[in-house]
Design a protein around this motif. Structure first.
Motif, PDB file in Angstrom:
ATOM      1  N   GLU A 353       0.823  -1.215   0.000  1.00  0.00           N
ATOM      2  CA  GLU A 353       0.000   0.000   0.000  1.00  0.00           C
ATOM      3  C   GLU A 353       0.852   1.256   0.000  1.00  0.00           C
ATOM      4  N   SER A 354       2.069   1.185   0.494  1.00  0.00           N
ATOM      5  CA  SER A 354       2.942   2.358   0.559  1.00  0.00           C
ATOM      6  C   SER A 354       3.598   2.675  -0.767  1.00  0.00           C
ATOM      7  N   GLU A 355       3.526   1.782  -1.762  1.00  0.00           N
ATOM      8  CA  GLU A 355       4.177   1.987  -3.048  1.00  0.00           C
ATOM      9  C   GLU A 355       3.244   2.671  -4.027  1.00  0.00           C
TER      10      GLU A 355
END
Length: 355
Positions: A353-355
């Motif tokens: 999700e952080s990418e």
């Protein structure tokens, strides 16, 4: 404001290039003057030339806007005539400026000398015109490209939603049929358990946006709900085995991507054998890829060019289409399991999700 916003704002982008271009013209002209032994006052001549060029070339923009929808031949004629007219005026101003500032009020003997070197100015104005049309056409192509990308994106979204929602009626039919069978044989307790699990599974399915990806943990929770429904139906005939690497729990994958594969395994491996069988689910990371594997120890099937000969439903084909729509780089391989059964391997890019 970033560069993308600057380029998309046509008016702001024009002024940025127009002013920047004439500043560049003055700078290059100044560097050229250093090669000659000229007085410092020539710097003012350069500045006036650039300033006059910026003002005189400005009306060309509005002339070209009016002529934009003309035929190519007429546009070329307008460009040549307008560029030469602007160049002629600019060169007269340049000559007067040069004579007044650098030569202290010099006057030529013949009035046509005011227009000398106008061909050189014509080339400059023609270059300005060429850049104007080139940049304007580039902006138009970019806009058309954005429209095409947007249209393709909308089409892909529609296709994904169709593929995703195609699974629900398919799965629902099979489950309701199993519940009906349990009721007919007075297995009301089991039927009630299946209805409860079914409602939880459908709630999860409806809550998740088909366009968004979910984590491995969420996908496995949904898969567990589905398998719990089938466990009520098959009881001890259905054995489950999960092997999940800890570093994969937060990895992203398409929602409901594993359920149709598990459904195939149950239909052709578990239900086809009186003694039932085992479904194994493995999730691991290899380099920059997320690897998913669902296998069974059933009777197996004929595999032709990576496809199951037995596959006539929407499960495997649906999964391939969804992966092809979502990823440029992916693989789905169907192979024989050892010692028996079928194994399906999926490889997609590892994302969080952080990418």
């Amino acid at each position: 404001m970033n560069w993308q916003q600057l380029i998309e704002d046509r008016n702001r982008f024009f002024w940025f290039l127009h002013i920047g271009g004439w500043i560049g013209f003055a700078f290059v002209h100044f560097l050229g003057s250093l090669l000659h032994d000229l007085r410092d006052v020539f710097v003012w001549v350069i500045l006036f030339r650039a300033y006059a060029g910026a003002l005189i070339s400005l009306p060309l923009r509005y002339i070209y806007q009016k002529a934009w929808n003309l035929s190519p031949l007429k546009i070329a004629l307008v460009v040549i005539v307008s560029s030469y007219a602007a160049a002629l005026v600019w060169q007269v101003v340049n000559n007067i400026t040069f004579w007044e500032i650098y030569k202290y009020g010099y006057r030529p003997d013949f009035w046509l000398l005011y227009t000398q070197y106008s061909v050189w100015s014509f080339y400059i104005m023609l270059a300005w015109s060429g850049l104007y049309f080139g940049i304007k056409y580039y902006q138009m192509l970019q806009q058309e490209r954005q429209k095409v990308l947007k249209a393709n994106n909308i089409a892909n979204q529609a296709q994904l939603k169709m593929l995703r929602y195609q699974l629900n009626p398919h799965f629902l039919f099979n489950t309701l049929n199993a519940i009906s069978t349990l009721i007919l044989i007075d297995e009301n307790k089991n039927a009630n358990a299946m209805v409860t699990k079914l409602s939880e599974f459908l709630r999860y399915s409806l809550d998740k946006d088909p366009m968004k990806k979910v984590t491995v943990a969420q996908e496995l929770a949904a898969l567990q709900l589905y398998l719990d429904i089938e466990k009520v139906r098959f009881e001890e005939k259905l054995q489950l085995k999960f092997e999940i690497q800890n570093n994969c729990q937060k990895a992203l994958l398409p929602s409901m991507i594993l359920q149709p594969l598990a459904e195939n395994a149950i239909k052709y491996a578990i239900a086809a054998r009186e003694e039932g069988g085992t479904i194994s689910v493995k999730v691991s990371r290899f380099a920059n890829d997320l690897q998913l594997e669902i296998s069974d120890n059933g009777p197996g099937a004929e595999i032709v060019n990576g496809n199951l000969y037995r596959e006539k439903g929407v499960g495997l084909a649906n999964t391939r289409e969804r992966l092809a729509t979502l990823y440029r780089d992916y693989s789905l391989v169907v192979s024989d399991n050892v010692p028996s059964g079928v194994k399906v391997n999926i490889r997609i890019p590892f994302q969080t999700e952080s990418e």
